[in-house]
Write a protein that holds these residues in place. Structure first.
Motif, PDB file in Angstrom:
ATOM      1  N   UNK A 176       0.844  -1.202   0.000  1.00  0.00           N
ATOM      2  CA  UNK A 176       0.000   0.000   0.000  1.00  0.00           C
ATOM      3  C   UNK A 176       0.881   1.254   0.000  1.00  0.00           C
ATOM      4  N   UNK A 177       1.929   1.265   0.843  1.00  0.00           N
ATOM      5  CA  UNK A 177       2.846   2.414   0.865  1.00  0.00           C
ATOM      6  C   UNK A 177       3.533   2.579  -0.487  1.00  0.00           C
ATOM      7  N   UNK A 178       3.821   1.457  -1.160  1.00  0.00           N
ATOM      8  CA  UNK A 178       4.510   1.485  -2.448  1.00  0.00           C
ATOM      9  C   UNK A 178       3.583   1.678  -3.633  1.00  0.00           C
ATOM     10  N   UNK A 179       2.312   1.943  -3.361  1.00  0.00           N
ATOM     11  CA  UNK A 179       1.311   2.214  -4.399  1.00  0.00           C
ATOM     12  C   UNK A 179       1.111   1.039  -5.352  1.00  0.00           C
ATOM     13  N   UNK A 180       1.380  -0.178  -4.839  1.00  0.00           N
ATOM     14  CA  UNK A 180       1.129  -1.380  -5.627  1.00  0.00           C
ATOM     15  C   UNK A 180      -0.260  -1.919  -5.354  1.00  0.00           C
ATOM     16  N   UNK A 181      -0.838  -1.481  -4.237  1.00  0.00           N
ATOM     17  CA  UNK A 181      -2.109  -2.036  -3.780  1.00  0.00           C
ATOM     18  C   UNK A 181      -2.952  -0.897  -3.215  1.00  0.00           C
ATOM     19  N   UNK A 182      -4.241  -0.904  -3.550  1.00  0.00           N
ATOM     20  CA  UNK A 182      -5.137   0.133  -3.035  1.00  0.00           C
ATOM     21  C   UNK A 182      -5.701  -0.290  -1.679  1.00  0.00           C
ATOM     22  N   UNK A 183      -5.690   0.596  -0.698  1.00  0.00           N
ATOM     23  CA  UNK A 183      -6.327   0.263   0.577  1.00  0.00           C
ATOM     24  C   UNK A 183      -7.851   0.250   0.427  1.00  0.00           C
ATOM     25  N   UNK A 184      -8.516  -0.407   1.369  1.00  0.00           N
ATOM     26  CA  UNK A 184      -9.980  -0.386   1.376  1.00  0.00           C
ATOM     27  C   UNK A 184     -10.479   0.999   1.800  1.00  0.00           C
ATOM     28  N   UNK A 185      -9.738   1.613   2.737  1.00  0.00           N
ATOM     29  CA  UNK A 185     -10.064   2.970   3.166  1.00  0.00           C
ATOM     30  C   UNK A 185      -8.768   3.675   3.559  1.00  0.00           C
ATOM     31  N   UNK A 186      -8.799   4.991   3.540  1.00  0.00           N
ATOM     32  CA  UNK A 186      -7.621   5.754   3.944  1.00  0.00           C
ATOM     33  C   UNK A 186      -6.901   6.371   2.754  1.00  0.00           C
ATOM     34  N   UNK A 208      -5.197   8.612  -7.811  1.00  0.00           N
ATOM     35  CA  UNK A 208      -4.467   8.503  -9.078  1.00  0.00           C
ATOM     36  C   UNK A 208      -4.953   7.295  -9.891  1.00  0.00           C
ATOM     37  N   UNK A 209      -4.900   7.420 -11.205  1.00  0.00           N
ATOM     38  CA  UNK A 209      -5.208   6.278 -12.070  1.00  0.00           C
ATOM     39  C   UNK A 209      -4.056   5.274 -11.989  1.00  0.00           C
ATOM     40  N   UNK A 210      -4.306   4.053 -12.485  1.00  0.00           N
ATOM     41  CA  UNK A 210      -3.256   3.027 -12.483  1.00  0.00           C
ATOM     42  C   UNK A 210      -2.016   3.522 -13.217  1.00  0.00           C
ATOM     43  N   UNK A 211      -2.220   4.222 -14.332  1.00  0.00           N
ATOM     44  CA  UNK A 211      -1.095   4.750 -15.112  1.00  0.00           C
ATOM     45  C   UNK A 211      -0.279   5.754 -14.320  1.00  0.00           C
ATOM     46  N   UNK A 212      -0.981   6.686 -13.662  1.00  0.00           N
ATOM     47  CA  UNK A 212      -0.285   7.707 -12.882  1.00  0.00           C
ATOM     48  C   UNK A 212       0.494   7.068 -11.728  1.00  0.00           C
ATOM     49  N   UNK A 213      -0.126   6.067 -11.107  1.00  0.00           N
ATOM     50  CA  UNK A 213       0.545   5.386 -10.004  1.00  0.00           C
ATOM     51  C   UNK A 213       1.780   4.656 -10.495  1.00  0.00           C
ATOM     52  N   UNK A 214       1.690   3.985 -11.637  1.00  0.00           N
ATOM     53  CA  UNK A 214       2.866   3.248 -12.091  1.00  0.00           C
ATOM     54  C   UNK A 214       3.958   4.205 -12.563  1.00  0.00           C
TER      55      UNK A 214
END
Ligand SMILES: Nc1ncnc2c1ncn2[C@@H]1O[C@H](COP(=O)(O)OP(=O)(O)O)[C@@H](O)[C@H]1O
Ligand SMILES: [Mg+2]
Length: 224
Positions: A47-57, A69-75
């Motif tokens: 989650x910290x590494x933006x590989x996984x979306x949290x359920x909340x937060x 962010x979109x998946x593209x922006x995150x990657x």
């Protein structure tokens, strides 16, 4: 704060893995995450590494909420600012050691990083292994190639998930020493480990207990 998780929760179906976790990491500092197997360490790192979306937060990078962010922006953000070392080195079997380390440069369309890749591999004690294929390496050497690959594009944060697992104590200590040099070069380190000696080197160490993070007394780990 360089990277910050705020009130993160994560559920898989009905299973609550993280509950209202808040945690931050400053530029050039180190954070160790420990906890029993299955307690959610890899989930928190992802989650910290933006590989996984949290359920909340929310997750903030340089003060900016990147949760939406979109998946593209995150990657793109991951590729430009983060480096990952996973438990399994995930090397490409048909590529040499040097070419494996150069994969992030190809993805980012950056050229002429061969010399830099070779220098990092040399720093990691792999000077004589540049032309080897992954199957010709020990597990410790493979992990070091994965560390070199993670460092190639000068990430601001290195995430390492149990990088010393299955290594003999001497090699584990060597990789640990190497990783804890990174904060001195203004890179942040987020390290998941069971190794209490490594935890004692961190600026901050936390343990996941019952889906929440508790601070560990780093000073006590240092002496103990
Ligand atoms: N993709 C997934 N789907 C369902 N459950 C998962 C998934 N990933 C992890 N889990 C569960 O979440 C819990 C925490 O896993 P993990 O973060 O890998 O723990 P750790 O790294 O501390 O061993 C475990 O119970 C695991 O089974
Ligand atoms: Mg794990």
């Amino acid at each position: 704060m360089l990277l910050e998780a705020i009130n993160i929760s994560k559920q898989y179906g009905n299973e609550v893995v993280l509950k209202d976790v808040s945690l931050g990491i400053e530029q050039g500092s180190s954070l160790v995450i420990t906890g029993p197997s299955g307690s959610g360490k890899s989930t928190l790192l992802s989650i910290l590494g933006l590989l996984l979306q949290p359920t909340a937060g929310e997750v903030l990078f340089k003060g900016r909420d990147v949760s939406g962010f979109s998946d593209d922006e995150r990657s793109r953000l991951r590729n430009s600012s983060f480096g990952f070392v996973f438990q399994s080195p995930q090397l490409i079997g048909s590529l040499s050691v040097l070419d494996n380390v150069l994969v992030p440069a190809q993805l980012a369309r950056k050229r002429s990083l061969e010399t830099k890749a070779a220098t990092i591999l040399k720093d990691l004690g792999l000077k004589n292994r540049l032309d080897y294929l992954p199957y010709q390496l020990s597990i410790g050497q493979k992990r070091r190639v994965a560390v070199a690959r993670a460092l190639l594009l000068d990430p601001m944060v290195i995430f390492a998930d149990e990088p010393t697992n299955d290594l003999d104590p001497e090699r584990a200590a060597w990789i640990g020493e190497f990783l804890f040099e990174l904060p001195r070069q203004e890179r942040a380190l987020v390290l998941v480990t069971h190794d209490t000696r490594l935890a004692g080197k961190a600026d901050r160490a936390v343990q996941i207990v019952d889906s929440r993070v508790l601070d560990l007394p780093v000073g006590a780990l240092k002496t103990g």
